[in-house]
Motif scaffolding. Structure first.
Motif, PDB file in Angstrom:
ATOM      1  N   ALA A   1      -8.999  27.577 -79.635  1.00  0.00           N
ATOM      2  CA  ALA A   1      -8.780  27.893 -78.228  1.00  0.00           C
ATOM      3  C   ALA A   1      -7.341  28.342 -77.984  1.00  0.00           C
ATOM      4  N   VAL A   2      -6.392  27.694 -78.646  1.00  0.00           N
ATOM      5  CA  VAL A   2      -4.991  28.092 -78.513  1.00  0.00           C
ATOM      6  C   VAL A   2      -4.796  29.510 -79.033  1.00  0.00           C
ATOM      7  N   ARG A   3      -5.461  29.826 -80.142  1.00  0.00           N
ATOM      8  CA  ARG A   3      -5.355  31.196 -80.667  1.00  0.00           C
ATOM      9  C   ARG A   3      -5.939  32.202 -79.676  1.00  0.00           C
ATOM     10  N   TYR A   4      -7.015  31.828 -79.000  1.00  0.00           N
ATOM     11  CA  TYR A   4      -7.575  32.726 -77.979  1.00  0.00           C
ATOM     12  C   TYR A   4      -6.566  32.931 -76.845  1.00  0.00           C
ATOM     13  N   LEU A   5      -5.921  31.857 -76.396  1.00  0.00           N
ATOM     14  CA  LEU A   5      -4.923  31.987 -75.339  1.00  0.00           C
ATOM     15  C   LEU A   5      -3.791  32.911 -75.771  1.00  0.00           C
ATOM     16  N   LYS A   6      -3.372  32.783 -77.008  1.00  0.00           N
ATOM     17  CA  LYS A   6      -2.276  33.631 -77.493  1.00  0.00           C
ATOM     18  C   LYS A   6      -2.712  35.094 -77.595  1.00  0.00           C
ATOM     19  N   ARG A   7      -4.001  35.323 -77.897  1.00  0.00           N
ATOM     20  CA  ARG A   7      -4.495  36.713 -77.876  1.00  0.00           C
ATOM     21  C   ARG A   7      -4.541  37.254 -76.459  1.00  0.00           C
ATOM     22  N   SER A   8      -4.634  36.365 -75.483  1.00  0.00           N
ATOM     23  CA  SER A   8      -4.668  36.774 -74.077  1.00  0.00           C
ATOM     24  C   SER A   8      -3.279  37.002 -73.511  1.00  0.00           C
ATOM     25  N   TYR A   9      -2.267  36.651 -74.292  1.00  0.00           N
ATOM     26  CA  TYR A   9      -0.887  36.790 -73.825  1.00  0.00           C
ATOM     27  C   TYR A   9      -0.472  38.262 -73.864  1.00  0.00           C
ATOM     28  N   TYR A  10       0.175  38.684 -72.792  1.00  0.00           N
ATOM     29  CA  TYR A  10       0.594  40.085 -72.640  1.00  0.00           C
ATOM     30  C   TYR A  10       2.083  40.102 -72.326  1.00  0.00           C
ATOM     31  N   SER A  11       2.825  40.958 -73.026  1.00  0.00           N
ATOM     32  CA  SER A  11       4.243  41.080 -72.714  1.00  0.00           C
ATOM     33  C   SER A  11       4.805  42.362 -73.288  1.00  0.00           C
ATOM     34  N   PRO A  12       5.618  43.048 -72.508  1.00  0.00           N
ATOM     35  CA  PRO A  12       6.402  44.137 -73.093  1.00  0.00           C
ATOM     36  C   PRO A  12       7.339  43.542 -74.149  1.00  0.00           C
ATOM     37  N   ARG A  13       7.661  44.333 -75.151  1.00  0.00           N
ATOM     38  CA  ARG A  13       8.522  43.849 -76.238  1.00  0.00           C
ATOM     39  C   ARG A  13       9.820  44.643 -76.278  1.00  0.00           C
ATOM     40  N   ASN A  14      10.869  43.981 -76.739  1.00  0.00           N
ATOM     41  CA  ASN A  14      12.139  44.682 -76.912  1.00  0.00           C
ATOM     42  C   ASN A  14      12.196  45.330 -78.299  1.00  0.00           C
ATOM     43  N   ALA A  15      13.337  45.882 -78.646  1.00  0.00           N
ATOM     44  CA  ALA A  15      13.453  46.607 -79.923  1.00  0.00           C
ATOM     45  C   ALA A  15      13.228  45.698 -81.131  1.00  0.00           C
ATOM     46  N   ARG A  16      13.476  44.403 -80.959  1.00  0.00           N
ATOM     47  CA  ARG A  16      13.270  43.458 -82.057  1.00  0.00           C
ATOM     48  C   ARG A  16      11.851  42.898 -82.085  1.00  0.00           C
ATOM     49  N   GLY A  17      11.019  43.392 -81.167  1.00  0.00           N
ATOM     50  CA  GLY A  17       9.640  42.923 -81.120  1.00  0.00           C
ATOM     51  C   GLY A  17       9.460  41.606 -80.401  1.00  0.00           C
ATOM     52  N   GLU A  18      10.486  41.160 -79.658  1.00  0.00           N
ATOM     53  CA  GLU A  18      10.425  39.888 -78.943  1.00  0.00           C
ATOM     54  C   GLU A  18       9.931  40.122 -77.511  1.00  0.00           C
ATOM     55  N   PRO A  19       9.207  39.133 -76.936  1.00  0.00           N
ATOM     56  CA  PRO A  19       8.762  39.278 -75.547  1.00  0.00           C
ATOM     57  C   PRO A  19       9.944  39.402 -74.599  1.00  0.00           C
ATOM     58  N   THR A  20       9.805  40.217 -73.581  1.00  0.00           N
ATOM     59  CA  THR A  20      10.837  40.338 -72.553  1.00  0.00           C
ATOM     60  C   THR A  20      10.438  39.476 -71.356  1.00  0.00           C
TER      61      THR A  20
END
Length: 355
Positions: A205-224
């Motif tokens: 279930a936690v993996r499903y939640l993480k697949r549902s996570y949406y975020s623009p990423r910076n140049a290092r691939g980190e969530p903004t």
């Protein structure tokens, strides 16, 4: 036997009251408005013990029970609130409320939403003050309910992106965030109460939640900090309600310092608690509980924002009414229970929010 709150909880409650009033035994305005809300909830109780106004009898009664428990009432207390909870719990525990397979969502038409809510309520009641007869019945009923959640999670899915989640029916081939978080919270509560819940079920279930996570990423691939959070479906951007639901659910499962939790927190910090939001009461419940688990300055600010908005919306009779078409149609018991649960963060009475 009369149930008592543990000294640590009572001390925390007195400290919070002291901050507002200067007197550890004097109730502040939030306490008084919570009392009005509980009185409204009790006033809507039917002769059979159910508490509802717009249908979904089992689910609304369960939400009402959780709301009262969240602010310190227990079914064994010798007062009006305790008696009302005793009758409400007996109603939910009636055999006809649950199908042979353990499903709560069929009889009252609430589907898997209601099943998750009712299961969460009953597993939380195992950690509160109940009679021995009710505890024995609770163990039997919640065991069946948890088994239904687990078997539903294993239903064949139409796409790998839906794995680990739940949707409207026990055999659904897809998943969405809003149904999933109720099942996940119920499983985590059941595990806390000593029921058998495989670690893999929660991990999926936690993996499903993480697949549902949406975020623009910076140049290092980190969530903004730009609109980061869980969406209703994988790949969809978050809303206030879905981001908050994802935040609380991940933390309840022990995810306190992941990129998803940090990104959701950062985005929600910059959001206003706005009653015009779609599914405002639903979202604010998750927002209040989820942000309370963050750093103290974030927790204090979010609690103040929640109180400021909700207390202005409370009606003279102690109730809350939906601010959009969907929640207005859900009725005042739903909105009042969710608002009370949102205001309850100062107390930490429900076992699941103590982790």
């Amino acid at each position: 036997t009369i149930g008592f709150a543990c000294p640590v909880v009572l001390q925390a409650q007195e400290t919070e009251s002291a901050k507002s009033t200067g007197n550890p035994f004097q109730k502040d305005q939030v306490d008084k408005d919570i009392e009005k809300a509980v009185k409204f909830i009790i006033s809507k109780q039917k002769k059979d013990g159910s508490i509802y106004d717009r249908g979904n009898h089992t689910t609304m009664t369960s939400l009402a029970l959780m709301a009262m428990a969240a602010v310190g009432h227990q079914p064994v207390n010798p007062n009006d609130e305790g008696e009302a909870m005793q009758r409400a719990l007996d109603y939910v525990l009636q055999e006809e409320r649950q199908s042979e397979t353990g499903y709560f969502g069929a009889r009252d038409g609430s589907r898997m939403y209601g099943h998750g809510i009712t299961t969460l309520c009953l597993t939380e009641m195992l950690g509160m003050g109940v009679t021995r007869t009710q505890e024995a019945r609770l163990r039997k009923v919640t065991t069946k309910a948890v088994m239904l959640i687990l078997s539903s999670q294993r239903a064949r899915k139409s796409s790998p992106k839906h794995l680990g989640g739940w949707r409207y029916t026990p055999t659904a081939r897809d998943s969405d965030l809003s149904v999933t978080v109720w099942q996940l919270m119920a499983l985590r509560s059941a595990k806390n109460a000593g029921l058998k819940v495989p670690k893999e079920a929660i991990d999926m279930a936690v993996r499903y939640l993480k697949r549902s996570y949406y975020s623009p990423r910076n140049a290092r691939g980190e969530p903004t900090n730009l609109r980061s959070g869980c969406g209703y479906l994988p790949g969809q951007p978050p809303r206030y309600s879905t981001a908050a639901a994802g935040l609380l659910s991940l933390q309840v499962c022990g995810e306190y310092d992941t990129a998803e939790v940090r990104g959701s927190t950062n985005w929600l910090v910059n959001q206003r608690v706005n009653s015009k939001e779609q599914w405002f009461y639903y979202g604010t419940y998750y927002y209040a509980q989820g942000m309370q688990k963050r750093e103290k300055h974030i927790a204090d600010r979010s609690r103040q924002l929640t109180e400021d908005v909700l207390l202005k919306l409370q009606r003279a009779d102690g109730s809350w009414q939906g601010t959009d078409g969907m929640e207005a149609g859900a009725g005042r018991i739903y909105c009042t229970a969710m608002a009370t649960l949102s205001l309850s963060v100062k107390h930490h009475f429900l076992p699941i929010y103590q982790h």
